[in-house]
Design an enzyme around this catalytic site. Structure first.
Site, short mmCIF file in Angstrom:
data_model
loop_
_atom_site.label_atom_id
_atom_site.label_comp_id
_atom_site.label_asym_id
_atom_site.label_seq_id
_atom_site.Cartn_x
_atom_site.Cartn_y
_atom_site.Cartn_z
N CYS A 72 32.85 37.13 44.04
CA CYS A 72 34.07 37.90 44.31
C CYS A 72 34.67 38.39 42.98
CB CYS A 72 35.07 37.04 45.06
SG CYS A 72 36.68 37.85 45.23
N CYS A 75 38.42 36.95 42.22
CA CYS A 75 38.69 35.54 41.95
C CYS A 75 38.89 35.35 40.45
CB CYS A 75 37.52 34.68 42.45
SG CYS A 75 37.67 34.18 44.19
N HIS A 129 40.88 32.58 47.27
CA HIS A 129 40.01 33.61 47.83
C HIS A 129 40.36 34.00 49.27
CE1 HIS A 129 36.36 36.00 48.13
NE2 HIS A 129 36.06 35.36 49.26
N ASN A 169 45.30 46.88 53.01
CA ASN A 169 44.47 46.94 54.20
C ASN A 169 44.01 45.53 54.51
OD1 ASN A 169 44.53 49.77 54.07
ND2 ASN A 169 42.64 49.86 52.87
N HIS A 180 39.06 38.99 49.41
CA HIS A 180 40.11 38.33 48.62
C HIS A 180 41.47 39.03 48.87
CE1 HIS A 180 40.85 35.80 44.95
NE2 HIS A 180 42.00 36.44 45.08
N HIS A 182 44.38 41.10 48.62
CA HIS A 182 44.76 42.10 47.61
C HIS A 182 45.27 43.35 48.29
CE1 HIS A 182 40.91 43.83 48.79
NE2 HIS A 182 41.22 44.92 48.11
N GLN A 184 46.44 47.74 47.12
CA GLN A 184 46.13 48.78 46.15
C GLN A 184 47.34 49.65 45.91
OE1 GLN A 184 42.16 50.63 46.38
NE2 GLN A 184 42.02 49.72 48.41
#
Ligand SMILES: [Zn+2]
Length: 355
Positions: A72, A75, A129, A169, A180, A182, A184
């Site tokens: 990943c 991470c 994660h 998303n 993971h 997150h 944007q």
């Protein structure tokens, strides 16, 4: 107020990375991956029939797609495998996207090219994660919000950026390529089609009434009551009157602000609890983690700042367990949405979820 420290460091290929910490931690980890040149910026073209801008980001095809956990890239770095984040622990991190759709202007492209100037960043919500924004602790959600606010403020200073779009998303159904937790940030060199449309409606309303449209919308929601999903001192969450998706929830500050950077500490401090409640209610409807797109609508950087109000829009394409709403003929080709759930019904379902 919530104290958040920002540390700026550089990545192996020259990209910027920002660590956001609630404690005054020293961040010095060096990204030791061997240097690789960054991709040239893409270009963009104007749709001849609608005038809309389309970014041509062909270099994005090579990006990581659902890698296993040990590879990943979001991470922390704990072994020989160097991830995007060189430190072995972190709280919240923001860095420039490695394959951006929009990036700083370059003099290496042919002069006839219209460059997709702008900036794309990745916001990593946690060094764990698993999870998503709504599964973070309240204090951690507040740090993510602090990062969103700071990045909006900083990116708005770039002369080639017109609009800053912060989003998350969740779920492979909506195109997530990394599990993971997150989000944007897309920063565009133009005002997006949806915002352009909302701007013209909001401007007409403002000219007629002298009041920002979102303020009138919130007044109506209070009057009608039936679409309200959650509320606290500073925020209200409701299913919009003409929702376009089976589960669509808007969360807005009760007092008009144009963007995240304009939120007071007090109002920002009140956001994580209502955000968590809304996301728990969403997951509670079918008892499964809902795929969603959580999108911050902000006024553009230079225009519409007294008429377009900040709000956080969640849309889920799930209609029922095992059933997704696809954007089919009418929606995809004509942009005309057909809804098979009444907004008052979905608001009731969301309110009925036992937390
Ligand atoms: Zn990870």
């Amino acid at each position: 107020m919530t104290f958040v420290k920002r540390t700026e460091l550089q990545m192996f290929d020259g990209r910027q990375i920002f660590y956001y910490d609630r404690e005054p931690v020293e961040r010095t980890a060096v990204d030791i991956r061997p240097f690789e040149p960054r991709p040239l910026p893409g270009d963009m073209r104007q749709d001849l029939l609608t005038g809309e801008w389309i970014a041509m980001a062909a270099h994005r095809q090579g990006r990581a797609f659902l890698p296993p956990k040990e590879f990943c890239p979001l991470c922390p770095t704990k072994s020989d495998f160097g991830t995007e984040i060189a430190d072995s622990t972190f709280e919240v991190v923001v860095f420039e996207n490695r394959s951006p759709s929009f990036s700083a202007p370059s003099d290496q492209l042919p002069p006839e090219t219209i460059q997709a100037s702008g900036r794309c960043e990745v916001v990593v919500f946690s060094d764990h994660h698993e999870g998503s924004f709504g599964s973070l602790e309240i204090a951690q959600m507040r740090t993510v919000l602090a990062a969103w606010i700071d990045r909006t403020r900083e990116i708005s200073k770039l002369p080639y950026v017109e609009q800053v779009f912060v989003f998350e998303n969740r779920g492979e159904e909506v195109g997530v390529t990394l599990n993971h937790p997150h989000g944007q940030i897309y920063s565009y060199p133009f005002i997006t089609p949806r915002t352009t449309k909302m701007f013209s409606v909001a401007q007409a309303h403002f000219d007629e009434t002298g009041v920002p449209l979102i303020t009138s919308v919130i007044e109506r929601e209070f009057k009608d009551q039936v679409r309200i999903v959650a509320e606290n001192e500073h925020w209200i969450s409701y299913v919009p009157f003409a929702a376009r998706y089976p589960y669509e929830i808007h969360t807005a500050p009760k007092k008009f602000v144009p963007d995240l950077a304009a939120l007071s500490d007090e109002v920002a401090d009140a956001f994580p609890s209502i955000a968590k409640e809304v996301l728990l209610r969403l997951d509670g409807v079918f008892g499964i983690p809902m795929a969603y797109i959580a999108a911050w609508h902000q006024a553009p950087v230079r225009t519409g700042r007294d008429v377009l109000g900040l709000h956080w829009q969640i849309t889920s394409i799930r209609r029922a367990p095992g059933k997704l709403k696809y954007l089919a003929g009418s929606e995809s080709a004509m942009g005309a949405f057909i809804m098979d759930v009444k907004p008052e019904q979905s608001a009731q379902q969301l309110r009925d979820v036992q937390l």
